[in-house]
Design a protein around this motif. Structure first.
Motif, PDB file in Angstrom:
ATOM      1  N   LEU A  43       2.692  -0.121   7.325  1.00 38.47           N
ATOM      2  CA  LEU A  43       3.544  -1.266   8.283  1.00 38.47           C
ATOM      3  C   LEU A  43       4.297  -2.655   6.829  1.00 38.47           C
ATOM      4  N   PHE A  45       5.964  -5.924   7.597  1.00 36.93           N
ATOM      5  CA  PHE A  45       5.863  -7.435   7.553  1.00 36.93           C
ATOM      6  C   PHE A  45       8.122  -7.613   8.105  1.00 36.93           C
ATOM      7  N   ALA A  56       9.357 -17.329   8.670  1.00 35.97           N
ATOM      8  CA  ALA A  56       9.244 -16.850   7.957  1.00 35.97           C
ATOM      9  C   ALA A  56       9.723 -14.991   8.121  1.00 35.97           C
ATOM     10  N   TRP A 100      -5.508 -15.861   7.999  1.00 38.02           N
ATOM     11  CA  TRP A 100      -5.199 -14.522   8.250  1.00 38.02           C
ATOM     12  C   TRP A 100      -6.270 -14.254   8.807  1.00 38.02           C
ATOM     13  N   PHE A 105      -4.294  -8.227  16.346  1.00 41.23           N
ATOM     14  CA  PHE A 105      -3.014  -7.447  16.158  1.00 41.23           C
ATOM     15  C   PHE A 105      -2.996  -7.088  17.638  1.00 41.23           C
TER      16      PHE A 105
ATOM     17  N   TYR B  32      -3.938 -13.644  -2.771  1.00 40.30           N
ATOM     18  CA  TYR B  32      -4.939 -13.562  -2.326  1.00 40.30           C
ATOM     19  C   TYR B  32      -4.862 -11.838  -0.767  1.00 40.30           C
ATOM     20  N   ILE B  34      -5.995  -9.394   1.236  1.00 35.87           N
ATOM     21  CA  ILE B  34      -7.143  -9.001   2.783  1.00 35.87           C
ATOM     22  C   ILE B  34      -7.116  -6.907   2.475  1.00 35.87           C
ATOM     23  N   TYR B  36      -7.146  -4.255   5.304  1.00 32.61           N
ATOM     24  CA  TYR B  36      -7.384  -3.801   7.017  1.00 32.61           C
ATOM     25  C   TYR B  36      -8.471  -2.975   7.810  1.00 32.61           C
ATOM     26  N   PRO B  44      -4.042  -3.193  13.869  1.00 35.07           N
ATOM     27  CA  PRO B  44      -4.779  -2.898  12.687  1.00 35.07           C
ATOM     28  C   PRO B  44      -5.949  -4.810  12.397  1.00 35.07           C
ATOM     29  N   PHE B  89      -5.902  -0.371   5.000  1.00 33.97           N
ATOM     30  CA  PHE B  89      -5.332  -0.813   4.329  1.00 33.97           C
ATOM     31  C   PHE B  89      -5.706  -1.974   3.396  1.00 33.97           C
ATOM     32  N   LYS B 100       4.672 -14.108   4.005  1.00 33.76           N
ATOM     33  CA  LYS B 100       4.547 -12.573   4.153  1.00 33.76           C
ATOM     34  C   LYS B 100       3.546 -12.032   3.607  1.00 33.76           C
ATOM     35  N   LEU B 101       3.081  -9.903   4.179  1.00 32.52           N
ATOM     36  CA  LEU B 101       2.304  -9.698   3.709  1.00 32.52           C
ATOM     37  C   LEU B 101       2.562  -8.503   3.381  1.00 32.52           C
ATOM     38  N   PHE B 103       2.346  -4.769   1.805  1.00 33.83           N
ATOM     39  CA  PHE B 103       0.525  -3.882   2.371  1.00 33.83           C
ATOM     40  C   PHE B 103       0.546  -2.669   1.931  1.00 33.83           C
TER      41      PHE B 103
END
Lengths: 114, 113
Positions: A43, A45, A56, A100, A105, B32, B34, B36, B44, B89, B100-101, B103
């Motif tokens: 995955l 972004f 962003a 977040w 989704f 930070y 997370i 999912y 997700p 994940f 932006k994350l 993963f």
């Protein structure tokens, strides 16, 4: 059901073509995010919009572009498609003040490039 | 539903047992994180998060542990249920720099009845 809708669910097209994926965020959400999920890269972004403006940018190719319209729906345009663009494309939306954990989704669009 | 990540590492557990899923993150500046959950054919779903000023956080049946020294994150699921079967994940973010994350690649959890 997350409340985020994406159309179409499946899309099959040929190399060199252009497609548009559509996303409608949850009611009240101002942010829209686009992600690509492929077998080899997981995955990733791509891009985020907030209330119509780009906020962003991630790993989005120059052949790809997106926009968010005044009604807050968003479109992701993919052009000059290549075999490697075959993937699941997810849209997500989040609330104006949330973190977040408020990001939800959609079910995704499965793009197959032949 | 669609299968994503056909070659993901798989953890198979007996229903009722505890599950531990691990993740190594890449950026020592990330602050930070997370976890999912992604079920087949779905997008997700946020499970739990943790900030770098903590080393443990608990939710409902889930616990996240953070070891910043070795850049390692784990998700513990207590009393695993068939509905927990999914791909899990982690994601990392540096909150003051972007939205932006990044993963991780994911682990498939299979729960045996």
């Amino acid at each position: 059901d997350s409340g985020v809708t994406q159309t179409p669910k499946h899309l099959i097209t040929a190399t060199g073509q252009r497609v548009t994926l559509r996303c409608s965020p949850r009611s009240g959400d101002l942010s829209v995010y686009w992600y690509q999920q492929s077998l080899d890269q997981g995955l990733q972004f791509l891009i985020q919009y907030y209330n119509g403006e780009e906020r962003a940018k991630g790993n989005i190719l120059e052949r790809f572009s997106a926009q968010q319209f005044p009604d807050l729906h968003s479109e992701l345009n993919l052009s000059s498609l290549e075999l490697g663009d075959s993937a699941l494309y997810f849209c997500a939306s989040s609330s104006p003040t949330g973190g977040w954990d408020t990001q939800y989704f959609g079910p995704g669009t499965r793009l197959t490039v032949l | 539903g669609e299968s994503v990540g056909l070659h993901l590492p798989t953890l198979s557990v007996q229903e009722g047992d505890n599950s531990i899923i691990n993740c190594a993150y890449s950026n020592s500046a990330s602050d930070y994180f997370i976890w999912y959950k992604q079920e087949s054919g779905k997008g997700p779903q946020f499970i739990i998060d943790i900030r770098s000023n903590m080393d443990k956080r608990q939710g409902q049946r889930v616990t996240v542990l953070l070891n910043k020294t070795v850049k390692h994150l784990s998700l513990q699921i207590a009393a695993t249920q068939p509905g927990d079967s999914a791909v899990y994940f982690c994601a990392e973010n540096k909150e003051d720099s972007s939205y932006k994350l990044i993963f991780g690649s994911g682990t498939r959890l299979l729960v045996r009845p």
